[in-house]
Design an enzyme around this catalytic site. Structure first.
Site, PDB file in Angstrom:
ATOM      1  N   LYS A 184      37.403  29.732  34.205  1.00 47.27           N
ATOM      2  CA  LYS A 184      37.159  30.968  33.310  1.00 47.27           C
ATOM      3  C   LYS A 184      38.644  31.468  32.959  1.00 47.27           C
ATOM      4  O   LYS A 184      39.258  31.913  34.024  1.00 47.27           O
ATOM      5  CB  LYS A 184      36.099  32.075  33.970  1.00 47.27           C
ATOM      6  CG  LYS A 184      36.166  33.564  33.111  1.00 47.27           C
ATOM      7  CD  LYS A 184      35.236  34.194  33.747  1.00 47.27           C
ATOM      8  CE  LYS A 184      35.086  35.582  33.075  1.00 47.27           C
ATOM      9  NZ  LYS A 184      34.299  36.459  33.379  1.00 47.27           N
TER      10      LYS A 184
HETATM   11  C1  5RP Z   1      36.419  40.264  36.420  1.00 45.87           C
HETATM   12  C2  5RP Z   1      35.461  39.025  35.584  1.00 45.87           C
HETATM   13  C3  5RP Z   1      34.274  39.446  34.794  1.00 45.87           C
HETATM   14  O1  5RP Z   1      33.340  39.038  34.984  1.00 45.87           O
HETATM   15  C4  5RP Z   1      34.750  39.332  33.435  1.00 45.87           C
HETATM   16  O2  5RP Z   1      36.248  39.475  33.311  1.00 45.87           O
HETATM   17  C5  5RP Z   1      34.061  39.910  32.724  1.00 45.87           C
HETATM   18  O3  5RP Z   1      34.078  39.595  31.281  1.00 45.87           O
HETATM   19  P1  5RP Z   1      34.491  40.300  30.065  1.00 45.87           P
HETATM   20  O4  5RP Z   1      35.932  40.363  30.204  1.00 45.87           O
HETATM   21  O5  5RP Z   1      33.815  39.899  28.925  1.00 45.87           O
HETATM   22  O6  5RP Z   1      34.047  41.664  30.174  1.00 45.87           O
HETATM   23  O7  5RP Z   1      35.485  38.034  36.224  1.00 45.87           O
HETATM   24  O8  5RP Z   1      37.359  39.531  36.983  1.00 45.87           O
END
Ligand code: 5RP
Length: 338
Positions: free
Chosen positions: A238
């Protein structure tokens, strides 16, 4: 401020390879036949028997050398039909506490679950706020140890045992790595150890390329972090969308999903999702841009149409406006700075 209709503000991408000037063909995408038993990563189904193949995307979202359990769990998260994924991230509380919009995670998540392919959260919220008859695969946050009160968020450890992850029937394990931070080595060692554990039990690992305060979110840095995550054994990575995102995907041999990041206008968030999947992401792991929307159910459905149905951002926005309008007085307009 100027109010203007945005439905026609951007021409939708031509998704027909027969049409001259099709931007995907021009960019090197190919239309491939679907074959039974082949598991290509696809981007935008254009017909039942064909799919778009981005030149940079890994050719498979999983491989047959994986154990059955590992493949089965991945198939629950990344659709075997579209090879895409809409993951809903609500794990923010693990370092932010009762953050805006997630004060009552159970209530927030319930109406969104029918539209999520996977749910990313901590074991605490899972056990206390999510009904155990939930059929949506769980991506369990298993790293943590710092809070927003610290300047340096990178000092993370593994916070969940593999036995407990099995106990809650996790379909994947999520961990942050902080490449370039003070605790880089520790977080990379955590990832490697988690991949060993996941391998032992057939549970895939999702590595979150968290960005330190000094790090620029550019293709060079994110590409480095994603590749390292895959090299150490992550099954999904991710990261953030950035200029040159195709290079990030090209350098990463496992599926990439993007975080949504800070809340932005829905119209912009849909464009972000569209650009990410058009440039090779298998989907999104999105949180704030869904649950902080005034129309979260419409928003997740619009994102879903981009990820799974090949909608452009314009088409998804039009659908969003229509759905949100039915749910409560949103007009076919977008507020843009004058
Ligand atoms: C934090 C994470 C969060 O799950 C992620 O960043 C959340 O998603 P968004 O940025 O879309 O709110 O992994 O480290």
């Amino acid at each position: 401020m100027v109010l203007r209709s945005c439905a026609k503000s951007r021409a939708p991408a031509t998704a027909n390879p027969q049409v001259s000037g099709c931007p995907r063909v021009a960019a090197g995408w190919q239309v491939r036949p679907r074959t039974v038993g082949c598991l290509p990563a696809t981007v935008g189904k254009i017909a039942a028997t064909t799919y778009w193949m981005h030149p940079a995307i890994p050719s498979r979202v999983w491989n047959y050398s994986m154990d059955w359990g590992m493949q089965n769990r991945l198939a629950g998260i990344i659709s075997p039909t579209t090879r895409r994924c809409v993951m809903l991230a609500v794990d923010h509380g693990y370092f932010q506490g009762p953050t805006s919009g997630l004060e009552q995670p159970g209530k927030v998540v319930a109406p969104l679950l029918p539209f999520a392919d996977a749910l990313m959260l901590t074991r605490g919220v899972l056990r206390n706020c999510i009904a155990p008859d939930c059929r949506v695969p769980i991506v369990l946050r298993v790293s943590g140890g710092t809070s927003v009160l610290q300047d340096d968020l990178s000092n993370e450890d593994l916070t969940v045992s593999i036995e407990d992850a099995v106990r809650v029937n996790a379909s994947a394990l999520a961990i942050s790595i902080f490449v370039g931070s003070e605790h880089e080595k520790q977080t990379l060692a955590n990832l490697a150890r988690l991949c060993d554990e996941g391998q032992r039990y057939g549970i895939p690992v999702l590595a979150v390329t968290a960005v330190g305060k000094q790090m620029t979110r550019d293709a060079r840095y994110l590409g480095l972090a994603c590749r390292i995550a895959a090299e150490l054994g992550a099954h999904i990575v991710k990261t953030y969308h950035c200029e040159g995102f195709e290079k990030v995907v090209a350098g990463c041999p496992v599926p990439v999903v993007i975080a949504g990041g800070k809340k932005i206008e829905e119209r912009e968030a849909l464009l972000l999702a569209y650009r990410a999947v058009s440039e090779g992401a298998v989907g999104v792991d999105m949180g704030r841009n869904i649950f902080l929307s005034n129309w979260p159910v419409s928003m997740i459905q619009a994102v879903r149409s981009i990820v799974h149905e090949g909608s452009t951002d314009v088409q998804a926005w039009e659908a969003f406006v229509e759905m949100a309008g039915q749910r409560g007085a949103l007009h076919m307009t977008q507020v843009v700075p004058s």
